[in-house]
Design an enzyme around this catalytic site. Structure first.
Site, PDB file in Angstrom:
ATOM      1  N   GLU A 128      51.177  40.464   6.728  1.00  0.00           N
ATOM      2  CA  GLU A 128      49.110  41.181   6.176  1.00  0.00           C
ATOM      3  C   GLU A 128      49.246  42.095   5.890  1.00  0.00           C
ATOM      4  O   GLU A 128      49.213  42.764   4.918  1.00  0.00           O
ATOM      5  CB  GLU A 128      49.064  39.844   6.584  1.00  0.00           C
ATOM      6  CG  GLU A 128      48.467  38.517   6.645  1.00  0.00           C
ATOM      7  CD  GLU A 128      47.226  38.131   6.232  1.00  0.00           C
ATOM      8  OE1 GLU A 128      46.180  38.428   6.224  1.00  0.00           O
ATOM      9  OE2 GLU A 128      47.265  36.759   6.432  1.00  0.00           O
ATOM     10  N   TYR A 154      40.774  41.753   8.007  1.00  0.00           N
ATOM     11  CA  TYR A 154      41.518  41.337   8.941  1.00  0.00           C
ATOM     12  C   TYR A 154      42.664  42.087   9.317  1.00  0.00           C
ATOM     13  O   TYR A 154      43.583  43.128   9.569  1.00  0.00           O
ATOM     14  CB  TYR A 154      42.191  39.407   8.704  1.00  0.00           C
ATOM     15  CG  TYR A 154      43.176  39.192   9.566  1.00  0.00           C
ATOM     16  CD1 TYR A 154      43.193  39.758  11.282  1.00  0.00           C
ATOM     17  CD2 TYR A 154      44.639  39.548   9.125  1.00  0.00           C
ATOM     18  CE1 TYR A 154      44.692  39.491  11.808  1.00  0.00           C
ATOM     19  CE2 TYR A 154      45.670  38.627   9.528  1.00  0.00           C
ATOM     20  CZ  TYR A 154      45.084  38.623  11.286  1.00  0.00           C
ATOM     21  OH  TYR A 154      47.203  39.192  11.960  1.00  0.00           O
TER      22      TYR A 154
END
Ligand code: NAD
Ligand code: DAU
Length: 338
Positions: A128, A154
């Site tokens: 990510e 995140y």
């Protein structure tokens, strides 16, 4: 004997890594450190307690004094950092703890490695950090040189930690490695994540909430393949290097949900399209050439086999996730510390 610190070992991947190491590295002693947040579950580690090579310590990676005392006492050869806040949706609701644990906690561990001259620090990171790829360019994949381009609090916190880890290597010579893996699935995953959530809801005949149109793509990796990749990086990875981990198993979310429904003999009427996740990454796809060329790593479990094994595990171990849904896993954890 080598001594390895596994942080976040009461979570999904850390727990699987503990079992992988106990089975495949009998000459290594493991100290598992976990703060037992909502995502930490001692029931996950039931099969490790009692193994003479395993020890559990409750503690927080952001607690510098506690971490220094632990490092002073244990004299680790290797630190593998799984400890993190890991759920994207929670980071959108409440970002602060993500910054604290994922960035500052990593910094405390790096400082401890420097202070006590630990020979290796491995940071477990995520694909990510690269952001996302378009849906209509199947030729594009993330390599280790893809620029960092994050979407959620995140992923921004994980990318910050990666930068810090690599900066400590350059500035202080800290002996680090970093791995960036795609979406994991398998036993012991907290039922807030797509696959275990869908299995739990479908089992109970509850709605299956699919974000947007369900067309976002994830590159799924069976958790044991991830654990083996980390072990291979610890054995032979080059210091200061980043390794991408992924096995070319791309699926649209709706395909995954329909596979689960079919395997459990449920109706597709349970599918409920809900409001999309803000900033929702469209597609992840890992190019694993570096780890396969340098270290000989290959995924051993392809998606069709892995998802079948995983669904079977959740069916046969429904007590594990039912205890999470009804909250009793917290009392088990509390009993262990009173
Ligand atoms: P998880 O949420 O299941 O487990 C995280 C564990 O860390 C929990 O046991 C929790 O109690 C512990 N923890 C949280 N804060 C802590 C703190 N301050 N001090 C000590 N322990 C703390 O997460 P997971 O899915 O197992 O992910 C593990 C690591 O792998 C994370 O760093 C995550 O970013 C990374 N990762 C996950 C995936 C995935 O698909 N799940 C993919 C790639 C990378
Ligand atoms: O790529 C690695 C990352 O994979 C890890 O770094 C993260 O820690 C891990 O949580 C995971 O992130 P995702 O956001 O991809 O995983 P999640 O299971 O939350 O969602 C997978 C996909 O399914 C995503 O496109 C959102 C969608 N989704 C998720 C949930 C929980 C739904 O459609 N409905 C849902 O209820």
């Amino acid at each position: 004997m080598k001594k390895l610190l596994v942080t976040g070992g009461a979570g999904f991947i850390g727990g699987n890594f503990v079992y992988y190491m106990l089975e495949n590295y009998p000459e290594t002693k493991l100290v598992c450190l976990d703060a037992l947040t909502y995502a930490g579950n001692l029931e996950t580690l039931k099969g490790a307690f009692g193994n003479p090579n395993f020890k559990f310590v409750k503690g927080d990676i952001t607690d510098r004094k506690f971490i220094y005392e632990l490092f002073e006492k244990e004299n680790f050869d290797t630190v593998v950092n799984f400890a993190a806040e890991s759920h994207v949706d929670r980071s959108i609701e409440e970002p602060e703890v993500f910054l604290k644990t994922n960035i500052l906690g990593t910094q405390v561990l790096l400082d401890a490695c420097n202070k006590y001259s630990v020979p290796r620090f491995h940071q477990v990171s995520t694909d990510e950090v690269y952001g996302d790829l378009p849906l209509d360019r199947p030729d594009l994949m993330f390599t280790e040189d893809t620029p960092i381009h994050t979407s959620s609090p995140y992923s921004a916190s994980k990318a910050s930690a990666d930068l810090l880890v690599l900066a400590y290597h350059r500035t202080f010579g800290t002996p680090v490695t970093v791995s960036r893996c795609s979406n994991n699935y398998g036993p012991y995953q907290f039922p807030e994540k797509l696959i275990p959530l869908m299995i739990a809801n479908a089992t109970h005949g509850k709605a299956l909430p699919v974000y947007g149109e369900g067309l976002n793509v994830r590159d799924w990796l069976y958790v044991e393949d991830h654990c083996r990749a980390i072990a291979m990086i610890l054995d032979n990875g080059r210091i200061g290097e980043v390794y991408n981990i992924g096995g070319h198993n791309e699926r649209a979310n709706i395909q995954v949900v329909k596979t689960i429904i079919k395997a459990l003999g449920k109706s597709e009427d349970l599918i409920t399209y809900v409001k999309d996740r803000p900033g929702h990454d469209r597609r992840y796809a890992i190019d694993p050439k570096k780890i396969s060329n340098e270290l000989g790593w290959q995924p051993l479990t392809l998606f069709d086999e892995g998802i079948e094994k995983t669904i079977r595990w959740y069916v046969e171990n429904s007590g594990w996730w039912e205890n999470i849904l009804n909250g009793s896993y917290r009392s088990y954890t509390e009993e262990m510390f009173t």
